[in-house]
Design an enzyme around this catalytic site. Structure first.
Site, PDB file in Angstrom:
ATOM      1  N   HIS A 167       0.860  -1.184   0.000  1.00  0.00           N
ATOM      2  CA  HIS A 167       0.000   0.000   0.000  1.00  0.00           C
ATOM      3  C   HIS A 167       0.892   1.228   0.000  1.00  0.00           C
ATOM      4  CE1 HIS A 167      -3.111   2.844   1.133  1.00  0.00           C
ATOM      5  NE2 HIS A 167      -3.978   1.927   0.712  1.00  0.00           N
TER       6      HIS A 167
ATOM      7  N   ASP B 180      -8.057  -5.184   0.022  1.00  0.00           N
ATOM      8  CA  ASP B 180      -8.627  -6.015  -1.030  1.00  0.00           C
ATOM      9  C   ASP B 180      -8.197  -7.470  -0.977  1.00  0.00           C
ATOM     10  OD1 ASP B 180     -10.278  -4.211  -2.251  1.00  0.00           O
ATOM     11  OD2 ASP B 180      -8.583  -3.242  -3.241  1.00  0.00           O
TER      12      ASP B 180
HETATM   13  N1  ACO Z   1       4.226  -7.702  -4.789  1.00  0.00           N
HETATM   14  C1  ACO Z   1       5.568  -7.718  -4.918  1.00  0.00           C
HETATM   15  N2  ACO Z   1       6.362  -6.630  -4.731  1.00  0.00           N
HETATM   16  C2  ACO Z   1       5.755  -5.490  -4.395  1.00  0.00           C
HETATM   17  C3  ACO Z   1       4.351  -5.391  -4.240  1.00  0.00           C
HETATM   18  C4  ACO Z   1       3.580  -6.555  -4.446  1.00  0.00           C
HETATM   19  N3  ACO Z   1       2.242  -6.524  -4.322  1.00  0.00           N
HETATM   20  N4  ACO Z   1       4.007  -4.122  -3.913  1.00  0.00           N
HETATM   21  C5  ACO Z   1       5.166  -3.442  -3.855  1.00  0.00           C
HETATM   22  N5  ACO Z   1       6.220  -4.259  -4.148  1.00  0.00           N
HETATM   23  C6  ACO Z   1       7.655  -3.886  -4.127  1.00  0.00           C
HETATM   24  C7  ACO Z   1       8.022  -3.085  -5.373  1.00  0.00           C
HETATM   25  O1  ACO Z   1       8.465  -3.932  -6.420  1.00  0.00           O
HETATM   26  C8  ACO Z   1       9.110  -2.196  -4.832  1.00  0.00           C
HETATM   27  O2  ACO Z   1      10.285  -2.976  -4.703  1.00  0.00           O
HETATM   28  P1  ACO Z   1      11.752  -2.288  -4.904  1.00  0.00           P
HETATM   29  O3  ACO Z   1      11.863  -1.301  -3.779  1.00  0.00           O
HETATM   30  O4  ACO Z   1      12.714  -3.433  -4.821  1.00  0.00           O
HETATM   31  O5  ACO Z   1      11.712  -1.645  -6.255  1.00  0.00           O
HETATM   32  C9  ACO Z   1       8.660  -1.880  -3.401  1.00  0.00           C
HETATM   33  O6  ACO Z   1       7.846  -3.003  -3.020  1.00  0.00           O
HETATM   34  C10 ACO Z   1       7.839  -0.595  -3.275  1.00  0.00           C
HETATM   35  O7  ACO Z   1       6.742  -0.668  -4.201  1.00  0.00           O
HETATM   36  P2  ACO Z   1       6.158   0.557  -5.013  1.00  0.00           P
HETATM   37  O8  ACO Z   1       5.449   0.049  -6.223  1.00  0.00           O
HETATM   38  O9  ACO Z   1       7.225   1.585  -5.215  1.00  0.00           O
HETATM   39  O10 ACO Z   1       5.125   1.138  -3.956  1.00  0.00           O
HETATM   40  P3  ACO Z   1       3.935   2.095  -4.294  1.00  0.00           P
HETATM   41  O11 ACO Z   1       3.606   2.800  -3.041  1.00  0.00           O
HETATM   42  O12 ACO Z   1       4.238   2.932  -5.507  1.00  0.00           O
HETATM   43  O13 ACO Z   1       2.739   1.110  -4.725  1.00  0.00           O
HETATM   44  C11 ACO Z   1       0.904  -0.360  -4.620  1.00  0.00           C
HETATM   45  C12 ACO Z   1       1.740   0.680  -3.872  1.00  0.00           C
HETATM   46  C13 ACO Z   1       0.502   0.164  -6.002  1.00  0.00           C
HETATM   47  C14 ACO Z   1      -0.373  -0.641  -3.826  1.00  0.00           C
HETATM   48  C15 ACO Z   1       1.744  -1.657  -4.770  1.00  0.00           C
HETATM   49  O14 ACO Z   1       2.091  -2.148  -3.494  1.00  0.00           O
HETATM   50  C16 ACO Z   1       1.022  -2.732  -5.593  1.00  0.00           C
HETATM   51  O15 ACO Z   1       1.125  -2.735  -6.814  1.00  0.00           O
HETATM   52  N6  ACO Z   1       0.298  -3.681  -4.910  1.00  0.00           N
HETATM   53  C17 ACO Z   1      -0.473  -4.679  -5.611  1.00  0.00           C
HETATM   54  C18 ACO Z   1      -1.789  -4.079  -6.102  1.00  0.00           C
HETATM   55  C19 ACO Z   1      -2.781  -3.837  -4.997  1.00  0.00           C
HETATM   56  O16 ACO Z   1      -3.024  -4.671  -4.147  1.00  0.00           O
HETATM   57  N7  ACO Z   1      -3.417  -2.655  -5.037  1.00  0.00           N
HETATM   58  C20 ACO Z   1      -4.459  -2.275  -4.064  1.00  0.00           C
HETATM   59  C21 ACO Z   1      -3.999  -1.162  -3.177  1.00  0.00           C
HETATM   60  S1  ACO Z   1      -5.220  -0.820  -1.974  1.00  0.00           S
HETATM   61  C22 ACO Z   1      -6.359   0.094  -2.797  1.00  0.00           C
HETATM   62  O17 ACO Z   1      -6.086   0.816  -3.714  1.00  0.00           O
HETATM   63  C23 ACO Z   1      -7.696  -0.031  -2.369  1.00  0.00           C
END
Ligand code: ACO
Length: 428
Positions: free
Chosen positions: A307, A364
């Site tokens: 998140h 979710d």
């Molecule tokens: N699975 C694997 N790796 C992940 C995940 C995941 N679900 N989420 C983040 N990471 C990793 C990224 O690859 C990144 O790694 P790095 O530092 O080695 O490059 C690090 O964790 C940080 O991730 P970011 O994408 O930079 O974090 P951001 O805050 O931009 O994204 C997000 C948050 C979009 C929710 C992300 O965690 C994601 O894509 N999750 C899966 C989708 C999801 O569940 N979305 C629902 C969110 S809740 C809502 O909107 C109601």
């Protein structure tokens, strides 16, 4: 703490006020940055550090896992309030008295009939259309059927548009599902509670009476409350920014629905279920998918994990996980998907990759399992999220208009070509 922050640009020092919120959050007010520095701007892709507004609606502390609507904890609201009480609280700032609650519900019901011509628009969609696209279009189309614009300086006008959309939106939600399933459209019944009516409109079969199931009603009520607001997320910011151009409420909401649709935001609930199904089909090997999620050369992400703001357990996920256990047990549903979800959660919570990045299950991760147990099709999950988020979007739009916020218009840092002389097509 000092009440000023100092920034040095090109050898010149500039001071900016530090503002402190009611929960002691600290922000640097850079309103004057461009004027005092001669046009210097800030770059903050994804607005990871940028506050777009001051707001009195929702407080969340992502480090501590706290979420409160207008000061009330999400845990207490989910346990003790109903969805309409929470909607009233978010939009108008206080919990309603019994009289206010009853009047609010009666006013919503009085506005719940959708113009019959909207059916013609629904008819034009193919059955294969994704319900989120249909819902966004229908919400936008409501403007055409309710053309008088809202005078935001009139409390009565504002109230009217709020009850109108709260009345009509559940009808649109139900119709998007019925259209896909080839069922005749249903107007529900004014004798029912708000959530009961949603369920009746979605599930009533033309040749059977619809019998309410209290477990399902209570579970949906709770899910809607948990989704009702989440401060300046992608869809809410979209609603505020579209509304800031003085586009109407319905148009702003329609844009919010489109923003919610994406799998990185509200679309994650559908994506989680599809992921869990795929893991099951593939033999249930959670370790294989954990490895894929960690592999930087693999685009796969563990959906429902991580998140932007929570770097601790999403408090909503905790409540939903417990609710999923209870609902499945009460309904007598044994879903192998729940076991896969629990397995993945345990592995992720103990895996250094996820621990280091503070990736916890989000709202979710478990909601889709409950929706599925209720008989809601997977591609309707994000639509249910939109139904829950509706009061939050309305509250945020109303706050933005009442605070007379300026039009949202970010800056950029141009990194393209500098001036080039035009060449006619024969010279290129
Ligand atoms: N699975 C694997 N790796 C992940 C995940 C995941 N679900 N989420 C983040 N990471 C990793 C990224 O690859 C990144 O790694 P790095 O530092 O080695 O490059 C690090 O964790 C940080 O991730 P970011 O994408 O930079 O974090 P951001 O805050 O931009 O994204 C997000 C948050 C979009 C929710 C992300 O965690 C994601 O894509 N999750 C899966 C989708 C999801 O569940 N979305 C629902 C969110 S809740 C809502 O909107 C109601």
């Amino acid at each position: 703490m000092s009440d000023k922050a100092t920034l040095e640009v090109n050898g010149e020092k500039h001071e900016f006020p530090i503002v402190v919120g009611t929960e002691k959050e600290v922000a640097i007010d850079i309103k004057t940055l461009r004027s005092v520095t001669g046009g210097v701007t800030t770059i903050d892709a994804g607005y990871k550090n940028t506050g777009s507004c001051e707001s009195e609606i929702t407080f969340l502390d992502g480090e501590k896992g706290i979420l409160r609507y207008r000061g009330y904890s999400i845990e207490e609201l989910a346990e003790k309030a109903d969805f309409l009480e929470v909607a009233y609280l978010l939009i108008f700032g206080e919990l309603p008295t019994k009289e206010q609650h009853d009047k609010f519900h009666a006013d919503i019901k009085s506005k719940s009939v959708v113009d019959d011509d909207v059916r013609k628009i629904i008819d034009a969609f193919p059955k294969t259309a994704h319900p989120m696209g249909v819902l966004s279009s229908l919400t936008s189309a409501l403007t055409a059927f309710n053309p008088s614009s809202v005078n935001v300086d009139s409390e009565a006008d504002m109230y009217n548009s709020v009850v109108k959309i709260l009345g009509k939106f559940p009808v649109l939600v139900a119709w998007t599902m019925r259209k896909k399933q080839g069922l005749p459209l249903d107007y529900g019944s004014n004798s029912l509670g708000y959530v009961e009516n949603v369920l009746k409109m979605m599930f009533k079969q033309p040749n059977e009476d619809y019998v309410q199931n209290k477990i399902i009603v209570d579970a949906l009520d709770k899910l809607l409350i948990l989704h009702a607001d989440h401060e300046q997320n992608c869809s809410t910011s979209t609603v505020r920014i579209v509304g800031s151009s003085h586009a109407g409420l319905f148009a702003s909401l329609s844009a919010g629905i489109s923003a919610l649709w994406g799998p990185l935001h509200g679309g994650a609930n559908q994506a989680v279920l599809e992921m869990l199904e795929a893991i099951k089909e593939d033999g249930g090997d959670t370790k294989k998918y954990m490895a894929k999620a960690k592999d930087k050369n693999d685009p796969f992400r563990l959906m429902g994990f991580g998140h932007r703001v929570y770097k601790n357990f999403d408090p909503r996920a905790k409540i939903i996980k417990k609710a999923a256990d209870e609902v499945l047990a009460d309904l007598g549903v044994e879903d192998p998907i729940l076991e896969i979800a629990k397995g993945l959660e345990q592995e992720a919570l103990n895996d250094p990759y996820f621990v280091k990045r503070k990736l916890y299950p989000n709202v979710d991760f478990y909601s889709g399992i409950i929706y599925r147990a209720m008989g809601i099709p997977t591609d309707m999950f994000t639509v249910m999220f939109a139904l829950g988020r509706l009061p939050g979007w309305i509250a945020q739009w109303r706050e933005m208009r009442l605070r007379k916020e300026p039009i949202g218009r970010p800056r950029q840092l141009y990194v393209g070509e500098t001036f080039r002389a035009f060449k006619t097509i024969d010279k290129r």
